[in-house]
Motif scaffolding. Sequence first.
Motif, PDB file in Angstrom:
ATOM      1  N   LEU A   1       0.824  -1.203   0.000  1.00  0.00           N
ATOM      2  CA  LEU A   1       0.000   0.000   0.000  1.00  0.00           C
ATOM      3  C   LEU A   1       0.859   1.254   0.000  1.00  0.00           C
ATOM      4  CD1 LEU A   1      -2.573  -1.202   2.672  1.00  0.00           C
ATOM      5  CD2 LEU A   1      -2.888  -1.162   0.193  1.00  0.00           C
ATOM      6  N   GLU A   2       0.486   2.199  -0.847  1.00  0.00           N
ATOM      7  CA  GLU A   2       1.179   3.491  -0.907  1.00  0.00           C
ATOM      8  C   GLU A   2       0.428   4.490  -0.038  1.00  0.00           C
ATOM      9  OE1 GLU A   2       2.213   7.073  -4.102  1.00  0.00           O
ATOM     10  OE2 GLU A   2       1.453   5.138  -4.823  1.00  0.00           O
ATOM     11  N   VAL A   3       1.128   5.135   0.872  1.00  0.00           N
ATOM     12  CA  VAL A   3       0.499   6.117   1.751  1.00  0.00           C
ATOM     13  C   VAL A   3       0.049   7.318   0.925  1.00  0.00           C
ATOM     14  CG1 VAL A   3       0.830   7.632   3.735  1.00  0.00           C
ATOM     15  CG2 VAL A   3       1.894   5.372   3.705  1.00  0.00           C
ATOM     16  N   ILE A   4      -1.117   7.827   1.252  1.00  0.00           N
ATOM     17  CA  ILE A   4      -1.701   8.920   0.488  1.00  0.00           C
ATOM     18  C   ILE A   4      -0.815  10.157   0.501  1.00  0.00           C
ATOM     19  CG2 ILE A   4      -3.038   9.801   2.458  1.00  0.00           C
ATOM     20  CD1 ILE A   4      -5.336  10.322   0.442  1.00  0.00           C
ATOM     21  N   SER A   5      -0.710  10.796  -0.681  1.00  0.00           N
ATOM     22  CA  SER A   5       0.083  12.025  -0.805  1.00  0.00           C
ATOM     23  C   SER A   5      -0.380  12.769  -2.047  1.00  0.00           C
ATOM     24  CB  SER A   5       1.581  11.698  -0.920  1.00  0.00           C
ATOM     25  OG  SER A   5       1.875  11.145  -2.189  1.00  0.00           O
ATOM     26  N   TYR A   6       0.074  14.008  -2.185  1.00  0.00           N
ATOM     27  CA  TYR A   6      -0.289  14.796  -3.368  1.00  0.00           C
ATOM     28  C   TYR A   6       0.585  14.467  -4.565  1.00  0.00           C
ATOM     29  CZ  TYR A   6      -3.599  17.693  -0.793  1.00  0.00           C
ATOM     30  OH  TYR A   6      -4.674  18.139  -0.077  1.00  0.00           O
ATOM     31  N   THR A   7       1.545  13.555  -4.418  1.00  0.00           N
ATOM     32  CA  THR A   7       2.395  13.100  -5.535  1.00  0.00           C
ATOM     33  C   THR A   7       2.328  11.582  -5.618  1.00  0.00           C
ATOM     34  OG1 THR A   7       4.320  13.078  -4.054  1.00  0.00           O
ATOM     35  CG2 THR A   7       3.945  15.079  -5.399  1.00  0.00           C
ATOM     36  N   PRO A   8       1.154  11.027  -5.941  1.00  0.00           N
ATOM     37  CA  PRO A   8       0.999   9.565  -5.953  1.00  0.00           C
ATOM     38  C   PRO A   8       1.787   8.906  -7.076  1.00  0.00           C
ATOM     39  CG  PRO A   8      -0.951  10.631  -6.865  1.00  0.00           C
ATOM     40  CD  PRO A   8      -0.083  11.721  -6.321  1.00  0.00           C
ATOM     41  N   LYS A   9       2.291   7.728  -6.800  1.00  0.00           N
ATOM     42  CA  LYS A   9       3.036   6.955  -7.799  1.00  0.00           C
ATOM     43  C   LYS A   9       2.202   5.808  -8.354  1.00  0.00           C
ATOM     44  CE  LYS A   9       7.618   7.907  -5.833  1.00  0.00           C
ATOM     45  NZ  LYS A   9       7.137   8.885  -4.836  1.00  0.00           N
TER      46      LYS A   9
END
Length: 470
Positions: free
Chosen positions: A389-397
Motif C-alpha cells: 500500500l502506498e500512503v496517500i500524498s499529493y504526488t501519488p506513484k
Amino acid sequence: MIQSTWEEQRVIKDVMVFLQGHGVSTTYAVKIFKQYGHESILIVTDNPYKLAEDIFGIGFHTADKIAFKVGVSPWSKYRYKSGLLHILSEAAEDGHCFLPLPELVNSAIELLRVDVQEADEETLELLRVDEHQIDGEAVVKTAQEMTETEDLIVEQVGKMLLCYKPTFYYTEENLAKLLLKQLENPINIDLPRVKDWIQRYTQSKRIKLSPQQLEAVIKAASSRVMVLTGGPGTGKTFTQKTIVALWQAMGKKIGLAAPTGRAAQRLGEMAGLEAKTLHRLLEFDPAKRGFKRDKDNPLPFDAVIVDESSMVDLFLAHSLLKAISPTCQLLLVGDNDQLPSVGPGKILEDLIESGKIPVVTLNQVFRQAASSAIIRNAHQINQGHYPKLEVISYTPKSDCLWHDGGTEPEHTVQVISELVTEFIPELGFDPTIDVQVLCPMTRGLVGTRNLNQVLQQLLNPPSPEKSRSF
C-alpha cells in the motif's frame, strides 16, 4: 346524512385524542386511523405491536413505547413475537436471510431487556417486583408457537435450526424453483458453426481469447443460465463484449442491466447497446412499490446480461427471474470476492456453490491490468498476502493510495469529507462524477445512509432553485 357525518367526526376525534394522549404523534395517529378506522383504539390497547407489522414507518421501538403507555405487559407474547421479527429485520439489513435459532433468541432477549430498562417509571416499578425481567424459555416457546402459525419458518440444516421470516423463506424457495425451471429448457446449437464464428470474429478484430474466455463464450451460446466470474483484470468485460457480438450474430435481442447506474453505464459503453439499472429494466412502479415486468409481462429479450451481479440481493434476483421468459438466456457476471449485496442474500456466491449452474471462472490477469496497483493488491488479498500500500500524498506513484481513516467513526467521516472537497479536486478529478464511495454497511456514521447525507450536503446541497420532484 348530517348526523352520520357528525358521528364519523366524533369517532375520529376520540381516536386522535386517545392516541395523542398515549404519546402517539399526529402523523402516526393519522396513519393508524387510516389503517384501522373505528377499531384503532381496540387494536392499540390490545396489541400495539400489530402497528409494526401493518403500518409503514412504525417499527418495533415505536410500537414498544406505545405499548408501555397503554399498559401492555412487558412479558406479553405479542411483545416477544414482535421482538423476534424485529431481530430478523435487523439481520436482513446486514444482508442475512435467516438467523440460527440460538442467535435469534439471545438477540431477542437482549433487545427486550434493553427496551424494558428504557420504560417509564410505572413500568420500571413493576419490573422491580420480578427478578427475571425476560424469560428466555418463554421467548423460545413464542418462537415455537410462531412456527405453528407460520409467522416464522424454521428449517433444519444438519444440526442447526435456521429461522426465516416467511417472505424471505418463500422468496428464496421460489427463486430456486424458477432457476431450475429455466434450466429445464436446453439450448441446441451448431457447435462447429459457433466455433467457426469465434475464429473469424477474433481474426477480424485481431484479438485472442484465453482458453477460459473461449470456454465462456461457447458456454454462453449453449447455456440457459450461466455465471461468468473472476477477479479484476481477468478479462470479464472483454469476454462479455465477445458474447454480445456472438448473440447478435445469432439474431438475439439482448437486454443489458446492472444494479447501479454507474455499472450500467460502463456495461452499455462496452457493448455499444443501451444498458439500464435493474430497476429500470424491470420498470419499477413507485405507486405500487413493485415491478411492472413479471411472469405475465415478461422482458422482451432473447438474452439478458446482468453485470456486477454480486450486488444483486434476494428480492431483486427473484423479481428478475420472474420477468424472464422460459426461452430467454441469462448471463450473470460478477466478482464473487467483492462485497455482497447490501440487501439480504449472497445470490452470486450461492449460485456458484450450488453446482447446478454452469460457471466459468477467469483467473488469468492480463498484462495491461497487472500494471494497476488496485488490481495487484486485490489479487494479493485474495491469495492471503498482505497488499503493498502506498500512503496517500499529493504526488501519488500508483492508482491505489491508503489512508487509515482515524480511530473513530467521526474521524472517518471527516477524512472522507476532506478527500472529496480538497484532495481529489487537487489531483484534477471532479468529485461529483469521478468518485464512488463504497462502504460495507447501511447503518452508523460510516454507513450508506449517513454518508449519502454528508456527501449530498458537500457536493449537491439543496437549494430553492433545484426541483424537488421525483
